[in-house]
Scaffold this motif. Structure first.
Motif, short mmCIF file in Angstrom:
data_model
loop_
_atom_site.label_atom_id
_atom_site.label_comp_id
_atom_site.label_asym_id
_atom_site.label_seq_id
_atom_site.Cartn_x
_atom_site.Cartn_y
_atom_site.Cartn_z
N LEU A 12 -4.28 9.24 -5.22
CA LEU A 12 -4.98 8.30 -4.36
C LEU A 12 -4.47 8.41 -2.93
N THR A 13 -5.38 8.44 -1.96
CA THR A 13 -4.96 8.40 -0.57
C THR A 13 -4.55 6.97 -0.22
N ARG A 14 -3.83 6.83 0.87
CA ARG A 14 -3.40 5.48 1.25
C ARG A 14 -4.61 4.61 1.60
N ALA B 103 0.87 4.21 -2.89
CA ALA B 103 0.49 5.57 -2.51
C ALA B 103 1.59 6.57 -2.80
N ASP C 275 0.83 -1.21 0.00
CA ASP C 275 0.00 0.00 0.00
C ASP C 275 0.85 1.25 0.00
N ARG C 276 1.97 1.22 0.73
CA ARG C 276 2.83 2.40 0.80
C ARG C 276 3.53 2.63 -0.53
N VAL D 120 -6.01 3.33 -1.55
CA VAL D 120 -5.17 2.26 -2.08
C VAL D 120 -5.48 0.95 -1.35
#
Length: 303
Positions: free
Chosen positions: A25-27, A19, A15-16, A30
């Motif tokens: 896109l916000t985490r 992002a 996810d990091r 995601v």
């Protein structure tokens, strides 16, 4: 359906890693895509946001189109700088998305504006009613919204003709020349499609700047700039300043890490000069530098 292809450069959580490379896109957005089976790693669906990826891994992100919305107004507070029967001028805070998109179906500036001006629905198109221009999520500053179709077309013509004067304030790494013109074409980065880049075949882009103040001390070398974009390409100021070796402080996409603590992208749309339907002469609207960015300057001045 939008599909993005990424190649991992450094080991990280899935996810990091996404992002950091997809600033739109916000985490949390995601993570929802991952858990919904919309993210594949090396051709295999992965549903754990904490999955570790390694350099060279290939990530495919499937982003569904935004769900149709009935434009439900939301009573989100707005910092209104000016309002008449034709326009609404707002000081947009950092962190607020301007219009709905992937991962941002609610809580946008447009939802807040619709609560304040319900008649805006449908002006200027279905997806962005009344919206003539935009600011990135992490950029604060002056934003103008048309309240009727006549005003929308009146303002839109000025933006297309580039007669609107926009002034930004930015803090950059290093000490650039006292003033300058950056003229370099911008397009999607051919390697990383979610980013913009200076590309020979891109659209023409021009950015002027002048140095307001320089800093040098325990945090390093920085300069506060007044920036005048003469064209309106996506991420133009950020791309151009990074291109000449002076990226904006706090930029997670085009910048680099610095020892200076900065809570976000140090880019603020300070003023906008535009003609209004109700006035014969151009009007300038200004938004003061927000407290979080003022604090960064105080830290530099005290060093």
């Amino acid at each position: 359906m939008r599909v993005e292809h990424l190649v991992v450069e450094a080991a990280d959580r899935l996810d990091r890693a996404i992002a950091a490379r997809m600033p739109d896109l916000t985490r949390s957005a995601v993570q929802r895509l991952i858990e919904g089976g919309q993210v594949w790693v090396n051709g295999v669906p992965v549903r754990r946001p904490a999955h570790r990826v390694r350099p060279g891994d290939r990530i495919t992100v499937h982003i569904p189109p935004p769900e149709p919305t009935e434009w439900v107004p939301e009573p989100i507070p707005l910092d209104i700088l000016y309002e008449d029967e034709d326009v609404l001028v707002i000081h947009k805070p950092a962190g607020m998305v301007v219009h709905p998109g992937a991962g941002h179906a609610r809580g946008t500036l447009i939802h807040a504006v619709l609560a304040h001006c319900p008649d805006l629905r449908g002006i200027g198109g279905v997806l962005r009613p009344g919206l003539v221009h935009r600011l990135d999520k992490e950029t604060s500053g002056v934003l103008v919204v048309a309240k009727n179709e006549r005003a929308y077309r009146f303002l839109q013509a000025q933006f297309k003709a580039r007669t609107v004067r926009k002034v930004y304030e930015a803090l950059v790494v290093g000490h650039p020349p006292p003033e300058g013109l950056i003229e370099a074409p911008i397009a999607r980065d051919p390697r990383y499609r979610q980013r913009m880049a200076v590309v020979p075949t891109g659209r023409p882009a021009r950015t002027r700047y002048r140095v307001l103040q320089t800093y040098e001390g325990r945090w390093g070398r920085y300069a506060r700039l007044e920036v005048y974009p003469e064209t309106g390409r996506t991420h133009q100021i950020r791309v151009h300043l990074a291109y000449v070796g002076h990226p904006v402080v706090g930029d997670p996409v085009y910048g680099r890490r610095t020892p200076l603590p900065c809570p976000r992208l140090f880019l603020h749309a300070r003023s906008l000069t535009v003609r209004l339907p109700s006035r014969p002469d151009p009007v300038t609207f200004e938004a003061p530098l927000p407290p979080d960015l003022q604090e960064v300057l105080h830290r530099l001045e005290a060093a």
